[in-house]
Design an enzyme around this catalytic site. Sequence first.
Site, short mmCIF file in Angstrom:
data_model
loop_
_atom_site.label_atom_id
_atom_site.label_comp_id
_atom_site.label_asym_id
_atom_site.label_seq_id
_atom_site.Cartn_x
_atom_site.Cartn_y
_atom_site.Cartn_z
N GLY A 248 0.45 -1.12 0.19
CA GLY A 248 0.13 0.03 -0.03
C GLY A 248 0.82 1.38 -0.18
O GLY A 248 0.49 2.01 -0.97
N ASP A 249 1.83 1.16 0.66
CA ASP A 249 2.75 2.39 0.80
C ASP A 249 3.55 2.90 -0.61
O ASP A 249 3.55 3.73 -1.24
CB ASP A 249 4.04 1.90 1.52
CG ASP A 249 3.32 1.76 3.38
OD1 ASP A 249 3.66 0.76 3.76
OD2 ASP A 249 2.10 1.97 3.42
N1 LIG Z 1 -2.85 -10.85 -5.18
C1 LIG Z 1 -2.00 -9.50 -5.07
N2 LIG Z 1 -1.90 -8.71 -6.58
C2 LIG Z 1 -1.13 -7.84 -7.84
N3 LIG Z 1 -1.21 -6.84 -6.55
C3 LIG Z 1 -1.43 -7.02 -5.09
C4 LIG Z 1 -1.85 -7.63 -4.77
N4 LIG Z 1 -1.68 -8.01 -3.39
C5 LIG Z 1 -1.68 -6.66 -3.29
N5 LIG Z 1 -1.22 -6.10 -4.14
C6 LIG Z 1 -1.06 -4.66 -4.49
O1 LIG Z 1 -0.83 -3.67 -3.57
C7 LIG Z 1 -1.33 -2.74 -4.10
C8 LIG Z 1 -1.56 -2.61 -2.13
O2 LIG Z 1 -2.65 -3.56 -1.68
P1 LIG Z 1 -3.44 -3.25 -0.98
O3 LIG Z 1 -3.57 -5.09 0.31
O4 LIG Z 1 -5.05 -3.40 -1.44
O5 LIG Z 1 -3.76 -2.11 0.36
P2 LIG Z 1 -2.63 -2.24 1.53
O6 LIG Z 1 -1.46 -2.88 1.48
O7 LIG Z 1 -2.94 -1.14 1.59
O8 LIG Z 1 -3.45 -3.60 2.46
C9 LIG Z 1 -2.64 -2.85 -4.66
O9 LIG Z 1 -2.97 -1.74 -5.22
C10 LIG Z 1 -1.61 -3.71 -5.41
O10 LIG Z 1 -0.97 -3.13 -7.11
O1 LIG Z 2 1.71 -2.89 4.18
P1 LIG Z 2 1.30 -1.63 4.02
O2 LIG Z 2 -0.02 -1.35 4.66
O3 LIG Z 2 1.57 -0.69 3.21
O4 LIG Z 2 2.45 -0.61 5.45
C1 LIG Z 2 3.55 -2.02 5.99
C2 LIG Z 2 3.67 -1.20 6.66
O5 LIG Z 2 2.74 -1.33 8.21
C3 LIG Z 2 3.79 -1.41 9.39
O6 LIG Z 2 2.88 -2.85 9.46
C4 LIG Z 2 3.03 -0.50 10.31
O7 LIG Z 2 1.36 0.16 10.10
P2 LIG Z 2 1.48 0.34 11.77
O8 LIG Z 2 1.81 1.72 11.11
O9 LIG Z 2 -0.36 0.71 11.33
O10 LIG Z 2 1.31 -0.26 12.66
C5 LIG Z 2 5.02 -1.78 9.23
O11 LIG Z 2 5.05 -2.71 10.41
C6 LIG Z 2 5.50 -1.87 7.70
O12 LIG Z 2 5.79 -1.73 7.14
#
Ligand SMILES: Nc1ncnc2c1ncn2[C@@H]1O[C@H](COP(=O)(O)OP(=O)(O)O)[C@@H](O)[C@H]1O
Ligand SMILES: O=P(O)(O)OC[C@H]1O[C@](O)(COP(=O)(O)O)[C@@H](O)[C@@H]1O
Length: 308
Positions: A248-249
Amino acid sequence: MIYTVTLNPSVDYIVEVEQFELGSLNRTVADTKFPGGKGINVSRVMKRLAVESNALGFIGGFTGKFVEDFLNLEKIPSNFVKVSGDTRINIKLKTEVESEINGLGPNISEDQLTEFFEIFQKMTREDIVVLAGSIPGTLPSSIYKEIIAVCKEKEIKVVADVSGDALKEVISEKPYLIKPNHHELGELFNTEIQSVEEALVYGKKLVKQGVKHVIVSLAEKGALLITENNSYVANVPKGKVLNSVGAGDSVVGGFISAISKDYSIEEAFKIGVAAGSATAFSMELCTKQKIEELLPYIEVNEVKGEER
Ligand SMILES: Nc1ncnc2c1ncn2[C@@H]1O[C@H](COP(=O)(O)OP(=O)(O)O)[C@@H](O)[C@H]1O
Ligand SMILES: O=P(O)(O)OC[C@H]1O[C@](O)(COP(=O)(O)O)[C@@H](O)[C@@H]1O
């Protein structure tokens, strides 16, 4: 300058265990450590896309030194406020499924908070501030609102990747961009969002509330970019997920990097999604090369007509 704020950085300890057994001695088949925390991940992704940023937040102890040394190695400038407690360790347990245990984080004193806010004095309206990650227990839940108030006075664009009550507080301040995943978006409206179509309906409500850009990521189901005038949907490429930590980041880092290079928001959205998937398909955060490999597999289409 782009400033990333990680109020609660972490050492991400990623451990891989086969047939994990609760209550038993389990040995890892692989383990590794990275500096973590959402804002720090955004800075690291932007660096890989040759976009400079400055990492802010609170750091302490031997774990804090690990994070700072790692960022120095990657030539990412930082201006952390030093605290006495240890920066937390966040465990990312990879067995048949991914589980996380995120630490609490160190105490932060009033004086340290004052020192943190002093850094904002030198910022100008040319800057962008990225707020990402959870709020440490010893900081008030209104901290993001306070930071945004300072940014608003200086007309600084605010980007936020936060969840829960912090996300509600941030939305009410009408930031430039937020990036909830579909679970976080559903939580805001006490509902479960399972599809891009549902996410579009709720994402548009946030734009109506004044958020300028809303990116909703839905893991493998795709992603949405919603603005006042247009909405865009992107597919995500197929691939083997090795480690979704930081995905997500990476969307945020990819999007902001492209915006800072004057790409269109549509192109920036595509780069953000490619960065997210590139991270998901890697053990570590995405590389520029991996992002470029995935770009041809991502299609961004404008949502036409009524549902726009
Ligand atoms: N199973 C997957 N297949 C392909 N891309 C993925 C997958 N999971 C995550 N991603 C990529 O990572 C981005 C963020 O994932 P997501 O799980 O929606 O957000 P967060 O990490 O904030 O929970 C998605 O928009 C996509 O681009
Ligand atoms: O997978 P995401 O949501 O992009 O963020 C991953 C990052 O968020 C963290 O899980 C921290 O999340 P929080 O700040 O919500 O506790 C870190 O350990 C990791 O680097």
